[in-house]
Design a protein around this motif. Structure first.
Motif, PDB file in Angstrom:
ATOM      1  N   ALA A 153       9.773  18.487   3.636  1.00  0.00           N
ATOM      2  CA  ALA A 153       9.023  17.845   3.535  1.00  0.00           C
ATOM      3  C   ALA A 153       9.759  16.544   3.785  1.00  0.00           C
ATOM      4  O   ALA A 153      10.728  16.328   3.009  1.00  0.00           O
ATOM      5  N   SER A 154       8.702  15.316   3.247  1.00  0.00           N
ATOM      6  CA  SER A 154       9.695  13.366   3.641  1.00  0.00           C
ATOM      7  C   SER A 154       8.631  13.108   1.988  1.00  0.00           C
ATOM      8  O   SER A 154       7.854  13.542   1.566  1.00  0.00           O
ATOM      9  N   ASP A 155       9.930  12.748   1.392  1.00  0.00           N
ATOM     10  CA  ASP A 155       9.525  12.023   0.275  1.00  0.00           C
ATOM     11  C   ASP A 155       9.221   9.702   0.558  1.00  0.00           C
ATOM     12  O   ASP A 155       8.686   9.609  -0.548  1.00  0.00           O
ATOM     13  N   GLY A 156       8.936   9.147   1.139  1.00  0.00           N
ATOM     14  CA  GLY A 156       8.646   8.434   1.968  1.00  0.00           C
ATOM     15  C   GLY A 156      10.371   7.358   2.466  1.00  0.00           C
ATOM     16  O   GLY A 156       9.986   6.961   2.477  1.00  0.00           O
ATOM     17  N   ALA A 157      11.253   8.187   1.565  1.00  0.00           N
ATOM     18  CA  ALA A 157      12.359   7.892   1.617  1.00  0.00           C
ATOM     19  C   ALA A 157      13.026   7.300   3.507  1.00  0.00           C
ATOM     20  O   ALA A 157      14.258   6.478   3.064  1.00  0.00           O
ATOM     21  N   ASP A 158      13.257   8.614   3.964  1.00  0.00           N
ATOM     22  CA  ASP A 158      12.956   8.857   5.044  1.00  0.00           C
ATOM     23  C   ASP A 158      12.856   7.808   6.111  1.00  0.00           C
ATOM     24  O   ASP A 158      12.126   6.936   6.430  1.00  0.00           O
TER      25      ASP A 158
ATOM     26  N   LEU B 279       0.494  -1.093   0.173  1.00  0.00           N
ATOM     27  CA  LEU B 279       0.111   0.174  -0.027  1.00  0.00           C
ATOM     28  C   LEU B 279       0.786   1.304   0.051  1.00  0.00           C
ATOM     29  O   LEU B 279       0.572   2.114  -0.497  1.00  0.00           O
ATOM     30  N   ARG B 280       1.927   1.245   0.547  1.00  0.00           N
ATOM     31  CA  ARG B 280       3.087   2.447   0.487  1.00  0.00           C
ATOM     32  C   ARG B 280       3.033   2.404  -1.284  1.00  0.00           C
ATOM     33  O   ARG B 280       3.075   4.107  -0.883  1.00  0.00           O
ATOM     34  N   GLU B 281       3.173   2.276  -2.065  1.00  0.00           N
ATOM     35  CA  GLU B 281       3.460   2.017  -3.647  1.00  0.00           C
ATOM     36  C   GLU B 281       2.263   2.890  -3.685  1.00  0.00           C
ATOM     37  O   GLU B 281       1.990   4.254  -4.638  1.00  0.00           O
ATOM     38  N   LYS B 282       1.491   2.394  -3.642  1.00  0.00           N
ATOM     39  CA  LYS B 282       0.017   3.109  -4.001  1.00  0.00           C
ATOM     40  C   LYS B 282      -0.554   3.960  -3.335  1.00  0.00           C
ATOM     41  O   LYS B 282      -0.841   5.575  -3.969  1.00  0.00           O
ATOM     42  N   PHE B 283      -0.270   4.389  -2.244  1.00  0.00           N
ATOM     43  CA  PHE B 283      -0.399   5.809  -1.432  1.00  0.00           C
ATOM     44  C   PHE B 283       0.586   6.751  -1.980  1.00  0.00           C
ATOM     45  O   PHE B 283      -0.218   8.319  -2.294  1.00  0.00           O
ATOM     46  N   LEU B 284       1.959   6.690  -3.088  1.00  0.00           N
ATOM     47  CA  LEU B 284       2.604   8.190  -2.875  1.00  0.00           C
ATOM     48  C   LEU B 284       2.260   7.839  -4.750  1.00  0.00           C
ATOM     49  O   LEU B 284       2.633   9.107  -5.134  1.00  0.00           O
ATOM     50  N   ALA B 285       1.602   6.956  -5.314  1.00  0.00           N
ATOM     51  CA  ALA B 285       1.267   7.031  -7.008  1.00  0.00           C
ATOM     52  C   ALA B 285      -0.062   7.701  -6.588  1.00  0.00           C
ATOM     53  O   ALA B 285      -0.406   8.672  -7.619  1.00  0.00           O
ATOM     54  N   ALA B 286      -0.961   7.846  -5.444  1.00  0.00           N
ATOM     55  CA  ALA B 286      -2.463   8.159  -5.995  1.00  0.00           C
ATOM     56  C   ALA B 286      -2.808   9.594  -6.877  1.00  0.00           C
ATOM     57  O   ALA B 286      -1.792  10.432  -6.388  1.00  0.00           O
ATOM     58  N   ASP B 287      -3.559   9.408  -7.104  1.00  0.00           N
ATOM     59  CA  ASP B 287      -4.124  10.721  -7.842  1.00  0.00           C
ATOM     60  C   ASP B 287      -5.155  11.750  -6.213  1.00  0.00           C
ATOM     61  O   ASP B 287      -4.325  13.314  -6.877  1.00  0.00           O
TER      62      ASP B 287
END
Lengths: 491, 225
Positions: free
Chosen positions: B117-122, A200-208
């Motif tokens: 802000a975080s990009d998710g990599a931290d 789900l982490r991937e989905k969170f980052l990709a969602a519009d």
């Protein structure tokens, strides 16, 4: 009702649903946890806070006050949202709400939307609708994610996958996450959670677009409030280009102080926590100097019959804050689980709300699926008189001639005697004496005419010592003796 | 009729009102402006030292950890020690918060610092809480460039610095502070009230920490109340 979402309702088949639920071994195993965990945790949390019952009164009064002034609080709330750069859309029906959400998604060219857990989204059948329009909805609450993989409805309003065992979840993950190594170990719940987190982490980052519900809307500040333990709702609403809040109109509360009162009863009633992990107040879109947050902020205010409920005897139901305590304490829910109720809202709150939303003709079984033990009302954080309202639905069902013929003729038969107390006394005394005589050797019956519904599952005891009325009269005669001689309890 | 007019009209018809009644309007206006408190639990009504103890107890009850330091000069070492203690890389991210920026980070040696802000990599982030509520061990964080919201949710470890003076008794006190900082009826884009690390009990009601948000929440209380 022509709304597509209600077509999926299997509430008219409640009895069949219940029968198969009772025979479902996996379900019965999963349901064991509900009774034990939820009840004990709520009780402990309530006992830790001496003011808990006073807070329940306060919560009830706040909701009553808000409902009585709902038009004005809606206007005040709307003004604040607009001042902060947000958009407010009113939706009369579920269909309207779906269309508004689709238009926002289309304008942004959205292909995937992440979703926080929202019962209102289930109510309007949002996921199926978006998918049919080529937009992929992704549920992000772990329980909702699991049931989305299984194409099921939630079986509980705060624990949507409470009907499943971990073995069932493991097999769903293996089926859907086919890109992951087949030999991986998924025995422990922790490994299942870790896998869902990564996927789900991937989905969170990709969602519009991110869509959430709202536990509350604060009129004073124009804020929507979501409450989660996982943090999924926050990732849903923080990362995408737009945040859409889908909320029904009765979620309004006046002020931040009122919100504080309701927060104190919500988590305690739901999971037995003093506070859920994340309580987030969102107000408008990203500000000029904000490094993160959604660029657009939309609120879709859904009516779907609620404004009409304000008029009648079911207004109190609109106080509901969706904690789930009523179903956690319901013996019927413990026995059959949430899916048997056949639509979005199960348990006692569903038994009252579902007939209001999809019609008593479809949902008539639900208010009948109650033992009237009263525990739901006893634990309700906003003191909704659920048993009283279930009775009202039964009356309406009877008035509209919707109850089955056997029930109606049975009630008419009973009514004939009940209206003639003298005849009633004679007839019941006679019946009791006959039954006592017939059952004198065994003291019980394993079969009785017209009572096979009872005797199929258990024996019927042979009556002893006269009818209740006769015993009552004798007892009262004794109590009526002059003061000093009375030996019975003080009635 | 627009949908808005239709909904409001149905609400008013059901309530038997027109919406123009002066008494109703003034009642609503008074409540919004006066925001009367309801029942405020005794639990948090303690003198400052007791309040801090309660706060620490409640954070721990919610599966968070707490430590206290004397001043901001001790923050870098405390952060580095926490990361080392959990076998984490010596790297953090924080926003432009003046208090956090004032800490002597160089004292922590090899600690790598990223900002924004975080990009998710931290793996680890440090935030400065606007306030904290002793009643339930809840941190109150506000969005903005100083403490970006993504830092509260994307990293595995969230370390939150809170000034001892900002630990208040109850929610009502925290709300009053928000009002006095941002103005009546005005809120920052997001107010995150956080009580412990992320968790889920959706699988057979087994409680597991680290669902979608941080797996660990560490609170550092600075100074004396």
């Amino acid at each position: 009702m022509t709304d597509v979402a209600t077509h999926a309702a299997t509430s008219p088949r409640f009895k069949d649903n219940a029968k198969s639920a009772l025979a479902d071994a996996d379900l019965q195993n999963a349901l064991k946890f509900v009774e034990v965990n939820f009840i004990a945790r709520r009780r402990e949390a309530a006992e830790r806070l001496p003011e808990f019952d006073a807070l329940r009164d306060s919560a009830r009064d706040i909701k009553d006050h808000t409902l009585a002034h709902l038009d004005l609080y809606l206007e005040a709330y709307e003004n604040r949202v607009v001042e902060r750069g947000g958009h407010v859309h009113y939706a009369v029906t579920g269909e309207d709400a779906r269309q508004i959400i689709l238009d926002i998604c289309r304008k942004l060219g959205a292909r995937t939307v992440t979703k926080g857990k929202s019962m209102v989204a289930e109510e309007i059948g949002l996921n199926d609708f978006l998918a049919a329009q080529g937009i992929t909805p992704i549920e992000t609450d772990l329980g909702e994610y699991i049931i989305q993989l299984r194409h099921e409805m939630p079986s509980h309003i705060i624990a949507p996958a409470v009907h499943l065992t971990k073995a069932q979840i493991e097999s769903d993950f293996r089926r859907v996450h086919a890109h992951l190594p087949a030999g991986r170990n998924l025995v422990e719940p922790t490994s299942l959670l870790t896998e869902a987190r990564a996927v789900l982490r991937e989905k969170f980052l990709a969602a519009d677009v991110g869509i959430t519900g709202a536990n509350f809307l604060v009129a004073e500040t124009g804020s929507s409030v979501i409450i989660t333990n996982e943090g999924n709702g926050d990732l849903t609403q923080t990362l995408p280009k737009a945040h859409i809040v889908l909320a029904s109109i009765e979620k309004l509360v006046p002020t931040l102080e009122d919100l504080s009162q309701l927060l104190r009863v919500l988590a305690r009633s739901a999971t037995g926590q003093d506070m859920s992990v994340y309580t987030t107040l969102s107000t408008g879109p990203r500000r000029p100097d904000d490094p993160d947050g959604p660029g657009e902020y939309h609120v879709v205010l859904l009516d779907n019959g609620r404004s009409s409920m304000l008029a009648g005897e079911f207004r109190d139901m609109l106080r509901c804050i969706r904690c789930g305590a009523c179903m956690n304490h319901c013996p019927i829910y413990h026995a059959v689980g949430g899916h048997a109720y056949g639509w979005v809202y199960p348990g006692p709150m569903g038994a009252v709300l579902t007939p209001s939303l999809i019609g008593i003709d479809k949902a008539g079984h639900l208010p009948n699926a109650s033992t009237f033990c009263g525990r739901c009302e006893e634990v309700c954080p906003v003191r909704i008189p659920l048993p009283r309202m279930m009775r009202s639905w039964r009356e309406r069902e009877f008035e509209q001639h919707l109850s089955p013929a056997t029930v109606r003729s049975g009630l008419a038969f009973w009514g004939f005697f009940a209206k003639r107390p003298w005849l009633y006394g004679v007839a019941t005394a006679l019946a009791a004496r006959l039954l006592a005589l017939a059952g004198r050797t065994r003291g019980r019956f394993s079969w009785l005419p017209l009572a096979s519904g009872w005797t199929r599952h258990r024996d019927f005891p042979a009556p002893q010592g006269g009818t209740f009325q006769a015993q009552w009269n004798r007892q009262r005669g004794r109590l009526a003796r002059p003061v000093g001689q009375a030996d019975g309890p003080n009635l | 009729m627009t949908p808005r007019e239709l909904v409001l009209a149905t609400v008013r018809r059901s309530l038997g009102v027109t919406g123009a009644e002066a008494t109703r309007r003034s009642e609503v206006a008074a409540r919004l402006a006066g925001h009367p408190p309801g029942v405020v639990p005794e639990r948090g009504q303690l003198e400052p030292a007791g309040r801090l103890d309660l706060f620490a107890r409640m954070v721990k009850a919610a599966a968070g950890t707490v430590e206290r330091v004397a001043d901001m000069a001790e923050i870098p070492a405390a952060v580095a020690a926490f990361l080392r203690g959990h076998n984490l890389p010596l790297a953090i991210r924080h926003g432009g918060d003046p208090l956090l920026s004032s800490a002597p980070w160089k004292l922590a040696g090899t600690l790598e610092i990223r900002q924004g802000a975080s990009d998710g990599a931290d793996l680890a982030a440090v935030s400065h809480a606007f306030a904290a509520v002793a009643e339930t061990g809840t941190l109150v964080l506000t969005s903005g460039a100083d403490n970006p919201t993504t830092l509260n949710f994307l990293p595995d470890v969230h370390i939150v610095v809170v000034d001892a003076c900002d630990v208040v008794s109850d929610f009502e006190s925290a709300m009053a502070r928000l009002r006095s900082r941002f103005g009546a009826g005005v809120m920052p884009r997001a107010v995150n009230m956080i009580t412990g690390p992320s968790r889920s009990a959706d699988i057979e009601q087994t409680l597991i920490l680290g669902a979608h948000g941080p797996r660990k929440l560490h609170v550092i209380v600075v100074g004396k109340p």
